[in-house]
Write a protein that holds these residues in place. Structure first.
Motif, short mmCIF file in Angstrom:
data_model
loop_
_atom_site.label_atom_id
_atom_site.label_comp_id
_atom_site.label_asym_id
_atom_site.label_seq_id
_atom_site.Cartn_x
_atom_site.Cartn_y
_atom_site.Cartn_z
N SER A 45 0.75 -1.22 -0.07
CA SER A 45 0.14 -0.21 0.04
C SER A 45 0.85 1.37 0.07
N TYR A 166 -15.71 -0.14 -3.52
CA TYR A 166 -14.46 -0.89 -3.27
C TYR A 166 -14.69 -2.33 -3.20
N ALA A 170 -12.73 -5.01 -5.37
CA ALA A 170 -12.07 -6.23 -4.24
C ALA A 170 -12.49 -7.74 -5.00
N ASN A 173 -10.51 -8.37 -8.16
CA ASN A 173 -9.04 -8.93 -8.00
C ASN A 173 -8.01 -8.37 -8.80
N VAL A 177 -4.77 -0.97 -7.86
CA VAL A 177 -5.72 -0.09 -7.74
C VAL A 177 -5.32 1.16 -7.42
N TYR A 201 -8.09 -5.34 0.70
CA TYR A 201 -7.48 -5.85 -0.78
C TYR A 201 -6.23 -6.57 -0.80
N ARG A 204 -6.78 -10.32 0.14
CA ARG A 204 -7.16 -11.07 -0.99
C ARG A 204 -6.36 -11.08 -2.23
N ARG A 205 -5.27 -10.12 -2.31
CA ARG A 205 -4.45 -10.32 -3.45
C ARG A 205 -2.93 -9.79 -2.79
N PHE A 210 -1.64 -1.14 -3.83
CA PHE A 210 -2.85 -0.19 -3.50
C PHE A 210 -2.32 1.18 -3.67
#
Length: 219
Positions: A45, A166, A170, A173, A177, A201, A204-205, A210
């Motif tokens: 991030s 969002y 999400a 995927n 982002v 996020y 999940r990825r 991000f």
């Protein structure tokens, strides 16, 4: 760490010569135009720093069209965009998602439709089990799915609009982002929940990137 520098500066090498291999988002405008150099590594991030509205529009235009303006270098997900054929640009674009400050929702669709219809069109293989995923994401971010999913955007709070956008992203995927910061209207609990978008996020990825876009406020 991410790097946001004047166009003629930066710690990753002179403009136009830095390696693209480990870069999620690289934007090098020509010197003298008053824009800043953005150089963000793959994974995690990051903030792109505070951008002027002028540069935000130019940066987003270049990324979402996968087409930099003349004399501007654009790197996306380790690839120098200049010279890519149309098929290569389209494939790269499919790996990128943009979350506008207002969620980017269609006004005539409710939250459920805004989330699921794009998935069904672009990634129909993701539809089995999507209801459970949507419910878990919403509950994890402090929303009641039974209340939110039937709402049209005109009845949503600013946070609900952002949250709906969002959740859609999400489920898509993507590898990258770009998310605009909320424009206001959020209470402290909602701001805290929105701050968790990036972490959820990345859960999940793993390996995704991000990037938060912050626009300078006009005085």
């Amino acid at each position: 760490m991410s790097s946001v520098e004047p166009a003629a500066q930066g710690d990753a090498g002179p403009a136009g010569t830095a390696s693209a291999r480990d870069v999620a988002l690289g934007y090098e405008p020509p010197a003298g135009r008053g824009e800043r150099r953005v150089w963000i590594p793959l994974g995690g991030s990051h903030s792109a720093g505070t951008l002027s509205e002028f540069q935000r529009k130019r940066l987003l235009g270049a990324v979402l069209e996968v087409k930099p303006e003349p004399e501007t270098r654009l790197v996306l997900l380790g690839v120098d965009v200049d010279g890519l054929r149309p098929a290569g640009r389209a494939a790269l674009r499919d790996r990128i998602a943009f979350l506008p400050a207002d969620g980017g929702l269609l006004s005539n669709l409710n939250a459920w439709e805004n989330i699921v219809l794009p998935i069904g069109f672009h990634q129909p293989g993701q539809l089995p089990g999507v209801a459970a995923q949507v419910g878990a994401l919403l509950e994890g971010l402090g929303a009641d799915p039974r209340d939110l999913l039937a709402k049209l955007p005109e009845r949503m709070t600013p946070y609900e609009k952002k949250l709906t956008g969002y959740v859609r992203i999400a489920l898509e995927n993507p590898d990258l982002v770009l998310a605009e910061e909320p424009q206001g209207g959020l209470d402290s609990a909602e701001r805290a929940a929105a701050a968790r978008f990036a972490a959820m996020y990345l859960e999940r990825r793993p390996g995704g990137t991000f990037v938060q876009l912050e626009v300078a406020r006009e005085r």
